[in-house]
Write a protein that holds these residues in place. Structure first.
Motif, PDB file in Angstrom:
ATOM      1  N   LYS A 172      28.473  42.787  35.553  1.00 18.48           N
ATOM      2  CA  LYS A 172      29.467  42.371  34.814  1.00 18.48           C
ATOM      3  C   LYS A 172      30.003  41.056  35.125  1.00 18.48           C
ATOM      4  N   PRO A 173      30.724  40.386  34.077  1.00 17.87           N
ATOM      5  CA  PRO A 173      31.560  39.222  34.622  1.00 17.87           C
ATOM      6  C   PRO A 173      32.836  39.577  35.665  1.00 17.87           C
ATOM      7  N   ASN A 174      33.030  38.738  36.378  1.00 11.32           N
ATOM      8  CA  ASN A 174      34.120  38.866  37.326  1.00 11.32           C
ATOM      9  C   ASN A 174      34.022  40.151  38.475  1.00 11.32           C
ATOM     10  N   CYS A 175      32.741  40.413  38.753  1.00 11.09           N
ATOM     11  CA  CYS A 175      32.768  41.586  39.736  1.00 11.09           C
ATOM     12  C   CYS A 175      32.458  41.117  40.997  1.00 11.09           C
ATOM     13  N   GLY A 176      32.592  39.693  41.292  1.00 11.55           N
ATOM     14  CA  GLY A 176      32.351  39.316  42.661  1.00 11.55           C
ATOM     15  C   GLY A 176      30.981  38.962  43.196  1.00 11.55           C
ATOM     16  N   LYS A 177      30.108  38.705  42.189  1.00 15.89           N
ATOM     17  CA  LYS A 177      28.458  38.088  42.565  1.00 15.89           C
ATOM     18  C   LYS A 177      28.661  36.895  43.224  1.00 15.89           C
ATOM     19  N   SER A 178      29.306  35.950  42.755  1.00 13.78           N
ATOM     20  CA  SER A 178      29.370  34.647  43.151  1.00 13.78           C
ATOM     21  C   SER A 178      29.916  34.565  44.733  1.00 13.78           C
ATOM     22  N   LEU A 179      31.105  35.403  44.965  1.00 13.62           N
ATOM     23  CA  LEU A 179      31.533  35.688  46.328  1.00 13.62           C
ATOM     24  C   LEU A 179      30.615  36.224  47.162  1.00 13.62           C
ATOM     25  N   LEU A 180      29.958  37.244  46.704  1.00 13.91           N
ATOM     26  CA  LEU A 180      28.912  37.939  47.665  1.00 13.91           C
ATOM     27  C   LEU A 180      27.791  36.832  47.841  1.00 13.91           C
TER      28      LEU A 180
ATOM     29  N   TYR B 166      45.618  40.807  38.668  1.00 15.07           N
ATOM     30  CA  TYR B 166      46.383  39.719  39.491  1.00 15.07           C
ATOM     31  C   TYR B 166      45.756  40.039  40.930  1.00 15.07           C
ATOM     32  N   ARG B 167      45.602  39.047  41.588  1.00 12.88           N
ATOM     33  CA  ARG B 167      45.390  38.924  42.944  1.00 12.88           C
ATOM     34  C   ARG B 167      45.984  37.914  43.820  1.00 12.88           C
ATOM     35  N   LEU B 168      46.311  38.079  44.759  1.00 10.26           N
ATOM     36  CA  LEU B 168      46.731  37.132  45.732  1.00 10.26           C
ATOM     37  C   LEU B 168      45.382  35.968  46.015  1.00 10.26           C
TER      38      LEU B 168
ATOM     39  N   ASN C 276      31.301  46.790  45.058  1.00 10.73           N
ATOM     40  CA  ASN C 276      32.438  45.739  45.749  1.00 10.73           C
ATOM     41  C   ASN C 276      33.972  46.122  45.582  1.00 10.73           C
ATOM     42  N   PHE C 277      34.793  45.368  46.094  1.00  7.69           N
ATOM     43  CA  PHE C 277      36.204  45.696  45.971  1.00  7.69           C
ATOM     44  C   PHE C 277      36.402  46.693  46.631  1.00  7.69           C
ATOM     45  N   ILE C 278      35.567  47.240  47.624  1.00 14.13           N
ATOM     46  CA  ILE C 278      36.120  48.286  48.422  1.00 14.13           C
ATOM     47  C   ILE C 278      37.324  48.274  49.205  1.00 14.13           C
ATOM     48  N   ASP C 279      37.792  47.074  49.527  1.00 12.59           N
ATOM     49  CA  ASP C 279      39.129  46.948  50.136  1.00 12.59           C
ATOM     50  C   ASP C 279      40.218  47.358  49.302  1.00 12.59           C
ATOM     51  N   GLU C 280      40.139  47.044  48.072  1.00  7.69           N
ATOM     52  CA  GLU C 280      41.312  47.463  47.062  1.00  7.69           C
ATOM     53  C   GLU C 280      41.169  48.845  46.772  1.00  7.69           C
ATOM     54  N   VAL C 281      39.912  49.600  46.720  1.00  8.80           N
ATOM     55  CA  VAL C 281      39.986  50.981  46.452  1.00  8.80           C
ATOM     56  C   VAL C 281      40.498  51.687  47.779  1.00  8.80           C
TER      57      VAL C 281
ATOM     58  N   LEU D  44      31.036  47.715  49.902  1.00 10.08           N
ATOM     59  CA  LEU D  44      31.349  46.566  50.582  1.00 10.08           C
ATOM     60  C   LEU D  44      32.437  45.801  50.029  1.00 10.08           C
ATOM     61  N   SER D  45      33.242  44.895  50.728  1.00  9.08           N
ATOM     62  CA  SER D  45      34.175  43.889  50.117  1.00  9.08           C
ATOM     63  C   SER D  45      33.479  42.492  50.454  1.00  9.08           C
ATOM     64  N   ALA D  46      33.425  41.735  49.383  1.00  6.00           N
ATOM     65  CA  ALA D  46      33.096  40.421  49.578  1.00  6.00           C
ATOM     66  C   ALA D  46      34.159  39.481  50.097  1.00  6.00           C
TER      67      ALA D  46
ATOM     68  N   VAL E 194      32.841  32.443  34.998  1.00  2.50           N
ATOM     69  CA  VAL E 194      33.225  31.600  35.852  1.00  2.50           C
ATOM     70  C   VAL E 194      31.587  30.888  36.089  1.00  2.50           C
ATOM     71  N   THR E 195      30.614  31.775  36.506  1.00  2.81           N
ATOM     72  CA  THR E 195      29.358  31.186  36.578  1.00  2.81           C
ATOM     73  C   THR E 195      28.717  30.770  35.398  1.00  2.81           C
ATOM     74  N   VAL E 196      28.177  29.643  35.131  1.00  2.00           N
ATOM     75  CA  VAL E 196      27.536  29.620  33.553  1.00  2.00           C
ATOM     76  C   VAL E 196      26.031  29.085  33.994  1.00  2.00           C
TER      77      VAL E 196
ATOM     78  N   ALA F  81      36.357  32.387  40.989  1.00  2.12           N
ATOM     79  CA  ALA F  81      37.643  32.545  40.428  1.00  2.12           C
ATOM     80  C   ALA F  81      37.945  33.654  39.746  1.00  2.12           C
ATOM     81  N   ASN F  82      39.196  34.134  39.689  1.00  7.86           N
ATOM     82  CA  ASN F  82      39.477  35.444  38.932  1.00  7.86           C
ATOM     83  C   ASN F  82      39.560  35.341  37.343  1.00  7.86           C
ATOM     84  N   TYR F  83      38.690  35.238  36.827  1.00  9.65           N
ATOM     85  CA  TYR F  83      38.319  35.230  35.508  1.00  9.65           C
ATOM     86  C   TYR F  83      37.138  35.510  34.983  1.00  9.65           C
TER      87      TYR F  83
HETATM   88  N1  LIG Z   1      40.010  41.992  46.828  1.00 10.83           N
HETATM   89  C1  LIG Z   1      38.808  41.662  46.535  1.00 10.83           C
HETATM   90  N2  LIG Z   1      38.436  40.508  45.681  1.00 10.83           N
HETATM   91  C2  LIG Z   1      37.258  40.120  45.361  1.00 10.83           C
HETATM   92  C3  LIG Z   1      36.071  40.846  46.137  1.00 10.83           C
HETATM   93  N3  LIG Z   1      34.999  40.157  45.506  1.00 10.83           N
HETATM   94  C4  LIG Z   1      35.356  39.383  44.868  1.00 10.83           C
HETATM   95  N4  LIG Z   1      36.734  39.072  44.573  1.00 10.83           N
HETATM   96  C5  LIG Z   1      37.416  38.261  43.745  1.00 10.83           C
HETATM   97  O1  LIG Z   1      37.225  38.408  42.555  1.00 10.83           O
HETATM   98  C6  LIG Z   1      37.240  37.319  41.740  1.00 10.83           C
HETATM   99  C7  LIG Z   1      35.934  37.064  40.917  1.00 10.83           C
HETATM  100  O2  LIG Z   1      34.824  36.820  41.923  1.00 10.83           O
HETATM  101  P1  LIG Z   1      33.568  36.048  41.544  1.00 10.83           P
HETATM  102  O3  LIG Z   1      32.386  35.982  42.641  1.00 10.83           O
HETATM  103  O4  LIG Z   1      33.871  34.650  40.705  1.00 10.83           O
HETATM  104  O5  LIG Z   1      32.943  36.887  40.373  1.00 10.83           O
HETATM  105  P2  LIG Z   1      31.691  36.499  39.468  1.00 10.83           P
HETATM  106  O6  LIG Z   1      30.858  37.940  39.389  1.00 10.83           O
HETATM  107  O7  LIG Z   1      30.722  35.825  40.120  1.00 10.83           O
HETATM  108  O8  LIG Z   1      32.208  36.286  38.214  1.00 10.83           O
HETATM  109  P3  LIG Z   1      31.218  35.566  36.855  1.00 10.83           P
HETATM  110  O9  LIG Z   1      30.595  34.495  37.394  1.00 10.83           O
HETATM  111  O10 LIG Z   1      32.571  35.198  36.030  1.00 10.83           O
HETATM  112  O11 LIG Z   1      30.468  36.332  36.175  1.00 10.83           O
HETATM  113  C8  LIG Z   1      37.571  36.344  42.688  1.00 10.83           C
HETATM  114  O12 LIG Z   1      38.894  35.954  42.490  1.00 10.83           O
HETATM  115  C9  LIG Z   1      37.136  36.787  43.984  1.00 10.83           C
HETATM  116  O13 LIG Z   1      37.945  36.195  44.956  1.00 10.83           O
HETATM  117  C10 LIG Z   1      36.299  41.829  46.982  1.00 10.83           C
HETATM  118  O14 LIG Z   1      35.427  42.524  47.569  1.00 10.83           O
HETATM  119  N5  LIG Z   1      37.766  42.404  47.305  1.00 10.83           N
END
Ligand SMILES: Nc1nc2c(ncn2[C@@H]2O[C@H](COP(=O)(O)OP(=O)(O)OP(=O)(O)O)[C@@H](O)[C@H]2O)c(=O)[nH]1
Ligand SMILES: [Mg+2]
Lengths: 79, 605
Positions: free
Chosen positions: B9-17, B434-436, B118-123, B146-148, B34-36, B29-31
């Motif tokens: 789904k959007p914003n779940c951290g695919k691109s960071l992973l 919101y995230r730092l 993903n986001f296991i650090d926040e959990v 895991l946490s990306a 992002v990836t088009v 980015a956090n909205y």
């Molecule tokens: N705390 C935390 N933040 C994460 C983690 N993975 C991703 N983020 C943050 O989540 C936000 C979204 O990450 P992206 O990698 O851009 O998400 P995406 O799934 O590629 O989003 P789209 O391209 O919009 O579909 C960013 O602000 C990342 O820094 C994680 O494991 N832990």
């Protein structure tokens, strides 16, 4: 009543989506969480009839009037 | 190459992973949205492919259709080894809807699927524990927590992929993929009830901050303040850095030319290299400050809120709240901004947004603005005693671009250029937590923006500076007026005379149709050649001594706000709209409008 009529802080359950809504739009809404009986809470409303903010399941969405008016809710059996 | 697909789904951290697996630097980015574009990178013997996020596999807009068709195609590709579906552990229910649909798609194509939680650090930070094995059994596929971001579990996951360990997984009961939307939605909800972290815990902080930032009164004020700080800081924060660069370049000029003695070589170095190329390097810090602030905003989660705040006002101009993010990123560069417009649901609004993005003052205009503002606006005057007048003028230039874009949008949306489609997805956007900001990628992004700016513009500026210098230096010992360049200049002078500009500006403006930054470099070379013994770094001082009238200067500034002097932008517009006539038409139309505005300013002020 429709979601648009829900006041700030109000809660309700989704009753159904307007049948005139485009098929693709209503399927998408269901996948985003807008399905029958789902619990919904209005977090805030904006001035000048701007988009409202709602919480549904674990997500917070902002949606505009034209869409909120197509979503029917019932406030009877919620807690 | 064997392929691994990253979906979710959007914003779940695919691109960071994706970045962590491949070592690349895709935009994160956090909205949502992002990836088009589909992007791929290598990990060992595998090719990892990052997809744009979608809420589901049923499609709404044409562009989503393209993304989903691509996904179906890739899943069925023989080279595809594995589908990796990323789940946001803090939004488990929503993530699972997509995940279960992806499972069906993968099983139809006979491809294995694994899940990344993903986001296991926040959990963990919320003090929750997710029963990974239980979830894996319910889903009938391996789940890797895991946490990306904090990198917890990344190494293990990478190993599992490289050694194909995921093949060893045996579910207690084999999973039959769910077929209908209703089944999928209901099962996601049931799973979330058992496994997910309590949503009120996750949303509590977010809602608290939103109480301020989305408050009708305070929220609008905060929005305006953030925008003002954004544009003002490009000017004020960068000033000391710019002075530093200027001093270094001047020092280098003195140091190097002492070895070359008097003559053609020294003249060339002083005028073309330090005067021409150097005068544009001074602006690199501004580009970096701008990237830093936009990066902060993008990573904070505020942009989705800004889209919501802007939706109503923008809809009066025929735009959507979603137009806000492309508009904002257009202030860095129009090209990614035009691509970002793909996330706008309505085709009409998307087209209008794309057509008006070139009016956002991109970073290539910064050098021109900065130069002319420092010529015409005294640096030590403060507006209301706090705001530096130069900074306020900067803000005004940005606003002028935005207001022009809004007016043109309103006109376009009432015209028939943009056809009125019947079915339009209305405005709906998810508000992320919101995230730092994530500092390391932000740092790389800032550095990279400076490097890219130099890489892109320096060769053109170098060639133009050398070209101008050669044409202006010969015939030997003639004055600049009588040089070859002077003759060309006098030929084009009548075009620019109505704007109050002499031939030197004419040459610089014509050259800047190659790239806007060239204006500063070309003018730097010209002034360098005229006053061989003056301080070469002080281009602003030279122009000031020349006595350009205020009205002419403002006209010149407005010209640069409006003119679309960027062939790469036209090419992107052409690719995204599929309409070549429209793209070149815009190029011409904005040029004419710019000329008219400059003419009016020169005549009236
Ligand atoms: N705390 C935390 N933040 C994460 C983690 N993975 C991703 N983020 C943050 O989540 C936000 C979204 O990450 P992206 O990698 O851009 O998400 P995406 O799934 O590629 O989003 P789209 O391209 O919009 O579909 C960013 O602000 C990342 O820094 C994680 O494991 N832990
Ligand atoms: Mg992405």
């Amino acid at each position: 009543m429709t979601l648009w009529e829900l006041h700030k802080g109000g809660t309700a359950n989704i009753s159904h989506l307007c049948e005139h809504l485009d098929d693709s739009v209503s399927t998408r809404l269901v996948e985003m969480g807008f399905e029958t009986d789902q619990y919904i809470k209005c977090l805030r409303r904006s001035i000048f009839s701007g988009p409202l903010v709602i919480q549904i399941g674990d997500c917070v969405y902002s949606l505009e009037q034209a869409l909120a008016e197509q979503i029917f809710i019932s406030t009877s059996n919620n807690n | 190459m064997k392929k691994i697909l990253l979906v979710g789904k959007p914003n779940c951290g695919k691109s960071l992973l994706f970045n962590q697996l491949t070592g690349l630097r895709q935009k994160v980015a956090n909205y949502p949205g992002v990836t088009v574009e589909i992007k791929s990178g290598a990990m060992g013997e595998y090719e990892v492919i990052d997809f744009p996020g979608t809420y589901s596999l049923s499609t709404m807009s044409i562009d989503e259709q393209v993304a989903v068709e691509q996904l179906t195609l890739r899943v069925n590709d023989d080279e595809t080894e594995l589908v990796v579906c990323v789940l946001d552990a803090t939004r488990l229910e929503r993530s699972l809807v997509f995940a279960l649909q992806a499972q069906l798609l993968a099983s139809k194509a006979n491809k294995p699927i694994v899940y990344v939680l993903n986001f296991i650090d926040e959990v963990k930070r919320f003090g929750h524990n997710i029963d990974i094995d239980g979830l894996a059994n319910e889903l009938g596929a391996p789940v890797y927590a895991l946490s990306a971001r904090s990198l917890d579990g990344i190494a293990e996951f990478k190993n599992a992929l490289l050694n194909a360990e995921y093949k060893n997984f045996n579910p207690l009961v084999p999973k039959i993929p769910l077929e209908t939307t209703k089944e999928v939605v209901d099962f996601s909800r049931a799973l979330a009830k058992t496994y997910a972290i309590n949503k009120d815990v996750v949303l509590k902080n977010q809602n608290k901050v939103d109480n301020f930032l989305l408050n009708s009164l305070f929220g609008s004020f905060a929005f305006l303040a953030i925008m003002f700080v954004l544009f003002q800081s490009i000017f004020t924060w960068a000033a000391p850095l710019m002075d530093g660069v200027e001093t270094i370049i001047a020092g280098m000029a003195v140091f190097i030319t002492q070895f070359t003695g008097q003559g053609v070589v020294t003249d060339f170095l002083n005028d073309a290299i330090f005067g021409g190329v150097g005068s544009f390097l001074v602006f690199v810090p501004q580009i970096m400050v701008l990237t830093f602030i936009i990066g902060l905003l993008e990573d904070s989660g505020y942009l989705a809120r800004a889209a919501l705040i802007c939706h109503k006002p923008l809809s009066y101009f025929g735009l959507s709240g979603r137009s806000f993010i492309p508009y904002l990123s257009g202030h860095a560069c129009a090209i990614p901004a035009i691509m970002a417009a793909r996330t706008i649901e309505s085709p009409r609004k998307r087209l209008i947004t794309m057509m008006t993005i070139p009016l956002m003052s991109c970073s290539a205009r910064l050098p021109v603005y900065a130069l002319l503002v420092s010529v015409f606006i005294p640096s030590d005057v403060y507006w209301l005693g706090i705001f530096n007048l130069q900074g306020v003028t900067f803000f005004g230039l940005y606003m002028f671009g935005i207001v022009t874009a809004l007016i043109i949008s309103a006109l376009l949306s009432r015209s028939s250029i943009t056809d009125h489609e019947k079915s339009e997805m209305p405005f709906i956007i998810e508000l992320p937590s919101y995230r730092l900001p994530h500092w390391k990628p932000l740092y790389h992004r800032v550095i990279n923006s400076g490097v890219q700016f130099i890489k892109r513009a320096a060769p053109i500026i170098f060639m133009v500076a050398v070209g101008i210098w050669v044409l202006g230096y010969f015939p030997m010992n003639a004055s600049l007026e009588e040089s070859w360049l002077g003759s060309i200049g006098h030929f084009v002078e009548p075009i620019f005379a109505p704007l109050g500009l002499d031939w030197r500006y004419g040459i610089a403006i014509l050259m800047s149709f190659l790239a806007r930054e060239v204006f500063v470099g070309a003018l730097g070379t010209l002034y360098g050649m005229e006053g061989a013994d003056e301080n070469i770094a002080g281009l602003a001082q030279n122009i000031m001594n020349d006595g350009l009238p205020l009205g002419t200067g403002i006209g010149l500034l407005l010209f640069y706000v409006v003119a679309l002097q960027c062939v790469a932008t036209v090419a992107t517009l052409k690719a995204e709209t599929g309409n070549s006539k429209l793209s070149w038409g815009l190029y011409a139309a904005y040029g004419v409008l710019a000329y008219i505005l400059a003419f009016l300013a020169n005549a009236l002020i």
